[in-house]
Design a protein around this motif. Structure first.
Motif, PDB file in Angstrom:
ATOM      1  N   GLY A 101       0.817  -1.212   0.000  1.00 24.43           N
ATOM      2  CA  GLY A 101       0.000   0.000   0.000  1.00 24.43           C
ATOM      3  C   GLY A 101       0.846   1.255   0.000  1.00 24.43           C
ATOM      4  N   ALA A 102       1.907   1.268   0.819  1.00 22.02           N
ATOM      5  CA  ALA A 102       2.804   2.427   0.838  1.00 22.02           C
ATOM      6  C   ALA A 102       3.488   2.607  -0.517  1.00 22.02           C
ATOM      7  N   ALA A 103       3.901   1.494  -1.127  1.00 25.16           N
ATOM      8  CA  ALA A 103       4.577   1.574  -2.430  1.00 25.16           C
ATOM      9  C   ALA A 103       3.646   2.102  -3.513  1.00 25.16           C
ATOM     10  N   LEU A 104       2.347   1.820  -3.392  1.00 30.48           N
ATOM     11  CA  LEU A 104       1.394   2.302  -4.392  1.00 30.48           C
ATOM     12  C   LEU A 104       1.359   3.825  -4.449  1.00 30.48           C
ATOM     13  N   LEU A 105       1.681   4.477  -3.328  1.00 32.24           N
ATOM     14  CA  LEU A 105       1.717   5.943  -3.324  1.00 32.24           C
ATOM     15  C   LEU A 105       2.813   6.474  -4.251  1.00 32.24           C
ATOM     16  N   TYR A 106       3.878   5.692  -4.406  1.00 33.37           N
ATOM     17  CA  TYR A 106       4.938   6.121  -5.329  1.00 33.37           C
ATOM     18  C   TYR A 106       4.444   6.047  -6.772  1.00 33.37           C
ATOM     19  N   GLY A 107       3.674   5.001  -7.088  1.00 31.47           N
ATOM     20  CA  GLY A 107       3.082   4.923  -8.423  1.00 31.47           C
ATOM     21  C   GLY A 107       2.121   6.061  -8.681  1.00 31.47           C
ATOM     22  N   ASP A 108       1.311   6.373  -7.675  1.00 34.36           N
ATOM     23  CA  ASP A 108       0.381   7.500  -7.778  1.00 34.36           C
ATOM     24  C   ASP A 108       1.150   8.805  -7.938  1.00 34.36           C
ATOM     25  N   GLY A 109       2.278   8.925  -7.194  1.00 41.34           N
ATOM     26  CA  GLY A 109       3.065  10.156  -7.257  1.00 41.34           C
ATOM     27  C   GLY A 109       3.695  10.407  -8.609  1.00 41.34           C
ATOM     28  N   ALA A 110       3.922   9.342  -9.377  1.00 37.32           N
ATOM     29  CA  ALA A 110       4.488   9.511 -10.725  1.00 37.32           C
ATOM     30  C   ALA A 110       3.421   9.895 -11.734  1.00 37.32           C
ATOM     31  N   ILE A 111       2.192   9.388 -11.554  1.00 39.98           N
ATOM     32  CA  ILE A 111       1.130   9.619 -12.535  1.00 39.98           C
ATOM     33  C   ILE A 111       0.408  10.945 -12.315  1.00 39.98           C
ATOM     34  N   THR A 112       0.180  11.330 -11.057  1.00 39.84           N
ATOM     35  CA  THR A 112      -0.619  12.523 -10.758  1.00 39.84           C
ATOM     36  C   THR A 112      -0.071  13.790 -11.413  1.00 39.84           C
ATOM     37  N   PRO A 113       1.224  14.134 -11.242  1.00 38.78           N
ATOM     38  CA  PRO A 113       1.701  15.351 -11.904  1.00 38.78           C
ATOM     39  C   PRO A 113       1.569  15.273 -13.427  1.00 38.78           C
ATOM     40  N   ALA A 114       1.802  14.088 -13.987  1.00 40.14           N
ATOM     41  CA  ALA A 114       1.752  13.939 -15.443  1.00 40.14           C
ATOM     42  C   ALA A 114       0.354  14.212 -15.985  1.00 40.14           C
ATOM     43  N   ILE A 115      -0.673  13.521 -15.441  1.00 40.67           N
ATOM     44  CA  ILE A 115      -2.024  13.671 -15.989  1.00 40.67           C
ATOM     45  C   ILE A 115      -2.620  15.029 -15.644  1.00 40.67           C
ATOM     46  N   SER A 116      -2.279  15.583 -14.477  1.00 41.49           N
ATOM     47  CA  SER A 116      -2.852  16.859 -14.066  1.00 41.49           C
ATOM     48  C   SER A 116      -2.365  17.999 -14.954  1.00 41.49           C
ATOM     49  N   VAL A 117      -1.040  18.129 -15.073  1.00 40.14           N
ATOM     50  CA  VAL A 117      -0.489  19.228 -15.872  1.00 40.14           C
ATOM     51  C   VAL A 117      -0.824  19.035 -17.346  1.00 40.14           C
ATOM     52  N   LEU A 118      -0.757  17.800 -17.832  1.00 39.01           N
ATOM     53  CA  LEU A 118      -1.056  17.535 -19.237  1.00 39.01           C
ATOM     54  C   LEU A 118      -2.503  17.906 -19.573  1.00 39.01           C
ATOM     55  N   SER A 119      -3.446  17.565 -18.691  1.00 45.13           N
ATOM     56  CA  SER A 119      -4.855  17.878 -18.969  1.00 45.13           C
ATOM     57  C   SER A 119      -5.108  19.382 -18.954  1.00 45.13           C
ATOM     58  N   ALA A 120      -4.351  20.121 -18.126  1.00 47.35           N
ATOM     59  CA  ALA A 120      -4.510  21.580 -18.107  1.00 47.35           C
ATOM     60  C   ALA A 120      -3.990  22.213 -19.395  1.00 47.35           C
ATOM     61  N   ILE A 121      -2.813  21.792 -19.824  1.00 50.72           N
ATOM     62  CA  ILE A 121      -2.212  22.386 -21.031  1.00 50.72           C
ATOM     63  C   ILE A 121      -3.004  22.003 -22.285  1.00 50.72           C
ATOM     64  N   GLU A 122      -3.696  20.859 -22.257  1.00 48.64           N
ATOM     65  CA  GLU A 122      -4.515  20.468 -23.407  1.00 48.64           C
ATOM     66  C   GLU A 122      -5.659  21.436 -23.654  1.00 48.64           C
ATOM     67  N   GLY A 123      -5.948  22.310 -22.678  1.00 48.17           N
ATOM     68  CA  GLY A 123      -6.958  23.340 -22.901  1.00 48.17           C
ATOM     69  C   GLY A 123      -6.594  24.288 -24.026  1.00 48.17           C
ATOM     70  N   LEU A 124      -5.302  24.349 -24.362  1.00 49.35           N
ATOM     71  CA  LEU A 124      -4.875  25.193 -25.489  1.00 49.35           C
ATOM     72  C   LEU A 124      -5.518  24.755 -26.794  1.00 49.35           C
ATOM     73  N   LYS A 125      -5.817  23.459 -26.917  1.00 47.43           N
ATOM     74  CA  LYS A 125      -6.336  22.926 -28.184  1.00 47.43           C
ATOM     75  C   LYS A 125      -7.799  23.298 -28.427  1.00 47.43           C
ATOM     76  N   VAL A 126      -8.502  23.770 -27.377  1.00 49.82           N
ATOM     77  CA  VAL A 126      -9.922  24.077 -27.532  1.00 49.82           C
ATOM     78  C   VAL A 126     -10.124  25.206 -28.539  1.00 49.82           C
ATOM     79  N   ASP A 127      -9.358  26.289 -28.374  1.00 44.80           N
ATOM     80  CA  ASP A 127      -9.480  27.429 -29.291  1.00 44.80           C
ATOM     81  C   ASP A 127      -8.524  27.335 -30.476  1.00 44.80           C
ATOM     82  N   ALA A 128      -7.423  26.644 -30.276  1.00 40.36           N
ATOM     83  CA  ALA A 128      -6.407  26.609 -31.337  1.00 40.36           C
ATOM     84  C   ALA A 128      -5.890  25.182 -31.502  1.00 40.36           C
ATOM     85  N   PRO A 129      -6.595  24.333 -32.266  1.00 34.99           N
ATOM     86  CA  PRO A 129      -6.145  22.949 -32.490  1.00 34.99           C
ATOM     87  C   PRO A 129      -4.737  22.854 -33.050  1.00 34.99           C
TER      88      PRO A 129
END
Length: 617
Positions: A101-129
């Motif tokens: 269970g403790a080790a799973l937090l490391y897996g979560d820690g690698a994915i969370t920054p990636a998907i969070s920041v990536l999903s925010a920057i993808e907002g650029l494509k809404v107005d300008a594909p």
């Protein structure tokens, strides 16, 4: 404290509207156009997941299972005394489950920054594909800057976490209300019947895909429990029920309302909720919010690493305290850059938030199931009725297992990534713990009893050297190997000898009054045991200084003593029972590259003498 909790505890779950409903709606549409009933079903499912898992399970139930105010998976293991588990007992299996269970937090820690920041920057494509090609490079640049910033500490950015996230939740609520006003019929999804009927009328594999996507709305809930010690139970609950929950529900229902009026907005309903003129400011604000969410998970991984080292689950590493007035602000260089490599690798490998959604959720859902199980055992240990505990925790455990099963279908779509990271960390933890036990067994065979030390000091030493010597001891009994080596080769002993042992207790904090336990073995030879909690920084110099100030070590001048420390070389042997020899070799590698004992325990470097010893395991 509530404002601080908004910034640290709820950063992850607060940014999930960027991708959660979008992924669930796409799963419900399964390649076609999302229907009115599907939108209502998804909105209802997300709402009731938030109410059952976050509000009822975590906020009201799990937060009760604290270890003197501290929470998290390591605190649960300490409450259950799993660290002292004897081979062959059920607690050994419990320890393995907890470390996974403790080790799973490391897996979560690698994915969370990636998907969070990536999903925010993808907002650029809404107005300008046409800006689609710059999404990944911009995400990489932001994440590199974030990980480089860690060594400076998070003092400044920490002060703005709360106000920024409060503004973020206000924006979430405003966007949601803006969408709901255009399609008030979406409020019918408040009924759980929409979620239930929608799921049972779908094909089995489609229902599981929808459940797995909807689970993205509750990832981050574990932070409520993990960060309880920093903010307290009441501020965390107040921030959730007064700010976060209403804002999240309004935003999810606003996105659902938008899809009811225009199903074609399914590619990015969050940014489509916003008026056109405010798209780019919202992208910038989303990027800032996701950086805060990422910072929170990175700080959580640092804290987990420190606790795991203190309790003997990981080798000693360099830990820098980035501020003198806040214990929780630490920087672990090795973990920072390994986490950075995993996060950047995830962004480059998957390339979009849609692809990363397949990797996200499986580790968190398994962690939630493990937390529910351990919390149930703690409740039984505390004297609660086993029937009541099985009924309540069993209900939530079934929900956790359903969500884990739903996320398991994403195993080959990317779910393997966080599980692979977690598996590697768990394997290293178990290897280190097993190796430490083998080394302690080997030390025990070489360690002299105290009676031999008394005999040596009284009859066999040719002289007593002036001054004070401190010998670091791994155990609170027997003679340290460094002292045995010193007497064997020099035939002398100092006038004043302190045998110092650091014990990490299974409580998060030990008061100064209980820090030093001093026992005189014979005149001139004293055993000092320094007690620290697993959330504290175990510093020998400060511990001895406190003991002197309390009058427990009269006549000791800390500026004029010599510290003798054993430095062990581990030699794996096939003919000695233990782990497989290749695992013993791995342990030897970890031990050889671990932080030196003197540096880790804060011994003044100019006063240290090391004695080398070979130990066969």
């Amino acid at each position: 404290m509530t404002m601080g909790a908004l910034g640290v505890v709820y950063g992850d779950i607060g940014t999930s509207p960027l991708y959660a409903l979008k992924e669930a709606a796409k799963a419900a549409a399964h390649g076609g156009t999302v229907t009115h009933d599907a939108v209502l079903g998804v909105a209802s499912l997300i709402l009731w997941a938030l109410l059952l898992i976050i509000s009822l399970k975590y906020a009201l139930l799990i937060l009760r299972a604290d270890n003197r105010g501290e929470g998290g998976i390591v605190a649960l293991l300490a409450l259950l005394h799993a660290r002292a588990a004897q081979p062959g007992t059920w607690r050994v299996h419990l320890l393995v489950v907890g470390l996974v269970g403790a080790a799973l937090l490391y897996g979560d820690g690698a994915i969370t920054p990636a998907i969070s920041v990536l999903s925010a920057i993808e907002g650029l494509k809404v107005d300008a594909p046409s800006l689609a090609p710059v999404v990944v490079p911009v995400t990489i640049a932001i994440l590199v800057g974030l990980f480089m910033m860690q060594k400076q500490g998070t003092g400044f950015i920490g002060r703005i976490f709360g106000p920024v996230m409060l503004a973020w939740f206000v924006v979430l609520a405003a966007l949601g209300i803006h969408g709901i006003v255009k399609a008030p019929a979406v409020l019918a999804a408040l009924s759980p019947l929409y979620a239930f009927e929608f799921l049972i009328h779908q094909d089995f594999h489609i229902s599981f895909a929808i459940l797995g996507a909807a689970f993205l709305a509750v990832t981050g809930g574990e932070a409520m429990y993990a960060d309880m010690g920093h903010f307290g139970r009441f501020p965390i609950r107040l921030a959730w029920f007064a700010v976060c929950l209403p804002a999240l529900v309004l935003n999810y229902f606003g996105q659902a309302a938008l899809l009811i009026t225009d199903p074609g907005m399914i590619e990015n309903p969050f940014f489509q909720l916003c008026p056109d003129a405010l798209h780019y400011p919202l992208v910038a604000f989303s990027a800032l919010a996701t950086v805060i969410a990422s910072q929170a998970i990175i700080s959580g991984v640092f804290s987990l690493t420190q606790q795991s080292i203190q309790l003997g689950f990981l080798p000693r590493m360099q830990i820098r305290h980035t501020t003198s007035h806040a214990m929780g602000q630490i920087y672990v260089p090795l973990v920072n850059w390994l986490l950075a490599a995993a996060t950047l690798g995830a962004v480059l490998s998957f390339g979009s938030s849609d692809a990363l959604a397949g990797a996200y959720g499986i580790a968190v859902s398994l962690l939630m199931a493990i937390t529910t199980l351990l919390a149930a055992l703690v409740a039984i240990q505390w004297g609660y009725s086993p029937w009541l505990v099985v009924a309540v925790n069993g209900f939530f455990f079934v929900i956790d297992v359903i969500f884990f099963s739903a996320n398991s279908i994403k195993l080959f779509e990317g779910g393997w990534f966080p599980l692979l990271l977690a598996g590697l960390v768990a394997f290293l933890m178990l290897t280190w713990r097993g190796g430490v036990k083998l080394v302690e067994t080997a030390r025990g065979k070489l360690r002299q009893p105290e009676e031999d030390l008394i005999e040596t000091a009284v009859n066999k030493c040719r002289a007593r050297l002036p001054g004070t010597a401190v010998f670091l001891a791994s155990a609170a009994k027997g003679v340290p190997l460094a002292l045995t080596q010193f007497v064997k080769h020099n035939r002398v002993l100092h006038e004043r000898v302190l045998l110092v042992t650091v014990l990490i207790e299974e409580s998060p904090h030990i008061a100064d009054e209980e820090r030093a336990e001093v026992v005189e073995i014979i005149p001139g030879i004293t055993r000092v045991v320094l007690h620290y909690g697993f959330m504290q920084n175990p510093t020998i110099y400060e511990g001895l200084k406190l003991a002197c100030r309390q009058g427990k070590l009269p006549g000791v001048d800390l500026s004029d003593i010599t510290y003798y420390v054993g430095r062990e070389t581990i030699i794996p042997r096939e003919d000695i029972p233990g782990m497989w020899v290749w695992r013993e070799g791995l342990f030897a590698f970890l031990q050889r590259n671990a932080e030196r004992s003197a540096a880790f325990f804060g011994v003044p470097s100019g006063q240290v003498v090391e004695f080398g010893t070979e130990l066969e395991i």
